[in-house]
Design a protein around this motif. Structure first.
Motif, PDB file in Angstrom:
ATOM      1  N   THR A  40      14.137  -1.220  -7.831  1.00  0.00           N
ATOM      2  CA  THR A  40      13.671  -0.148  -8.707  1.00  0.00           C
ATOM      3  C   THR A  40      13.519  -0.655 -10.143  1.00  0.00           C
ATOM      4  O   THR A  40      12.532  -0.336 -10.820  1.00  0.00           O
ATOM      5  N   SER A  41      14.451  -1.477 -10.566  1.00  0.00           N
ATOM      6  CA  SER A  41      14.367  -2.055 -11.911  1.00  0.00           C
ATOM      7  C   SER A  41      13.165  -2.996 -12.026  1.00  0.00           C
ATOM      8  O   SER A  41      12.459  -2.987 -13.043  1.00  0.00           O
ATOM      9  N   TRP A  42      12.933  -3.799 -10.986  1.00  0.00           N
ATOM     10  CA  TRP A  42      11.783  -4.704 -11.013  1.00  0.00           C
ATOM     11  C   TRP A  42      10.470  -3.928 -11.006  1.00  0.00           C
ATOM     12  O   TRP A  42       9.480  -4.362 -11.613  1.00  0.00           O
ATOM     13  N   ILE A  43      10.451  -2.781 -10.338  1.00  0.00           N
ATOM     14  CA  ILE A  43       9.247  -1.929 -10.372  1.00  0.00           C
ATOM     15  C   ILE A  43       8.989  -1.467 -11.802  1.00  0.00           C
ATOM     16  O   ILE A  43       7.843  -1.475 -12.271  1.00  0.00           O
ATOM     17  N   ALA A  44      10.058  -1.088 -12.512  1.00  0.00           N
ATOM     18  CA  ALA A  44       9.907  -0.675 -13.914  1.00  0.00           C
ATOM     19  C   ALA A  44       9.393  -1.831 -14.769  1.00  0.00           C
ATOM     20  O   ALA A  44       8.513  -1.634 -15.617  1.00  0.00           O
ATOM     21  N   VAL A  45       9.913  -3.024 -14.536  1.00  0.00           N
ATOM     22  CA  VAL A  45       9.436  -4.192 -15.285  1.00  0.00           C
ATOM     23  C   VAL A  45       7.960  -4.447 -14.957  1.00  0.00           C
ATOM     24  O   VAL A  45       7.162  -4.744 -15.844  1.00  0.00           O
ATOM     25  N   GLY A  46       7.613  -4.318 -13.688  1.00  0.00           N
ATOM     26  CA  GLY A  46       6.211  -4.477 -13.294  1.00  0.00           C
ATOM     27  C   GLY A  46       5.309  -3.482 -13.998  1.00  0.00           C
ATOM     28  O   GLY A  46       4.195  -3.815 -14.425  1.00  0.00           O
ATOM     29  N   TYR A  47       5.795  -2.260 -14.141  1.00  0.00           N
ATOM     30  CA  TYR A  47       5.026  -1.237 -14.853  1.00  0.00           C
ATOM     31  C   TYR A  47       4.866  -1.610 -16.328  1.00  0.00           C
ATOM     32  O   TYR A  47       3.772  -1.525 -16.883  1.00  0.00           O
ATOM     33  N   LEU A  48       5.974  -2.044 -16.941  1.00  0.00           N
ATOM     34  CA  LEU A  48       5.929  -2.396 -18.363  1.00  0.00           C
ATOM     35  C   LEU A  48       5.053  -3.615 -18.638  1.00  0.00           C
ATOM     36  O   LEU A  48       4.462  -3.728 -19.716  1.00  0.00           O
ATOM     37  N   THR A  49       4.977  -4.532 -17.675  1.00  0.00           N
ATOM     38  CA  THR A  49       4.159  -5.740 -17.865  1.00  0.00           C
ATOM     39  C   THR A  49       2.742  -5.564 -17.328  1.00  0.00           C
ATOM     40  O   THR A  49       1.897  -6.430 -17.538  1.00  0.00           O
ATOM     41  N   VAL A  52       0.711  -5.252 -11.123  1.00  0.00           N
ATOM     42  CA  VAL A  52       0.582  -4.460  -9.902  1.00  0.00           C
ATOM     43  C   VAL A  52       1.228  -5.190  -8.726  1.00  0.00           C
ATOM     44  O   VAL A  52       1.867  -4.568  -7.874  1.00  0.00           O
ATOM     45  N   ALA A  53       1.108  -6.508  -8.698  1.00  0.00           N
ATOM     46  CA  ALA A  53       1.703  -7.298  -7.609  1.00  0.00           C
ATOM     47  C   ALA A  53       3.218  -7.130  -7.585  1.00  0.00           C
ATOM     48  O   ALA A  53       3.826  -6.992  -6.517  1.00  0.00           O
ATOM     49  N   MET A  54       3.857  -7.136  -8.755  1.00  0.00           N
ATOM     50  CA  MET A  54       5.309  -6.969  -8.822  1.00  0.00           C
ATOM     51  C   MET A  54       5.708  -5.571  -8.339  1.00  0.00           C
ATOM     52  O   MET A  54       6.702  -5.416  -7.628  1.00  0.00           O
ATOM     53  N   ILE A  55       4.933  -4.584  -8.695  1.00  0.00           N
ATOM     54  CA  ILE A  55       5.218  -3.210  -8.270  1.00  0.00           C
ATOM     55  C   ILE A  55       5.103  -3.093  -6.760  1.00  0.00           C
ATOM     56  O   ILE A  55       6.012  -2.581  -6.090  1.00  0.00           O
ATOM     57  N   ILE A  56       4.000  -3.568  -6.200  1.00  0.00           N
ATOM     58  CA  ILE A  56       3.781  -3.467  -4.754  1.00  0.00           C
ATOM     59  C   ILE A  56       4.836  -4.251  -3.985  1.00  0.00           C
ATOM     60  O   ILE A  56       5.406  -3.759  -3.003  1.00  0.00           O
ATOM     61  N   ALA A  57       5.114  -5.470  -4.420  1.00  0.00           N
ATOM     62  CA  ALA A  57       6.106  -6.303  -3.731  1.00  0.00           C
ATOM     63  C   ALA A  57       7.465  -5.623  -3.704  1.00  0.00           C
ATOM     64  O   ALA A  57       8.138  -5.596  -2.664  1.00  0.00           O
TER      65      ALA A  57
END
Length: 90
Positions: A40-49, A52-57
């Protein structure tokens, strides 16, 4: 250099991920919950950066960890032995 460019979420995600791997290595189910928090934290980082690949993964990793919790929580069914198989072994 800004250490908290992503509000410290990236550091939290990293720590949660390492703790989760440690706990799973110790065969502790809490590791999957820690990993889901890390995801969940990595999804937030993916959103901030804007990654899309980080969010999906991490959505997929989150789902896989949820599946692992369910599978580890469900007792294994013992294989059923038919009456014919029982009599042939006796």
């Amino acid at each position: 250099m800004e250490y908290f460019q992503y509000y410290g979420i990236d550091w939290i995600a990293m720590v949660l991920t390492f703790l989760a791997i440690w706990q799973i290595g110790n065969k502790n189910k809490i590791g999957f919950i820690l990993m889901m928090c890390g995801n969940t934290s990595w999804i937030a980082v993916g959103y901030l950066t804007g990654s899309v690949a980080m969010i999906i993964a991490n959505i997929i990793f989150f789902s896989m960890n949820l599946r692992a919790i369910i599978k580890w929580s469900t007792p294994e069914k013992e294989p059923k032995v038919s009456v014919a198989e029982q009599s042939s072994t006796n």
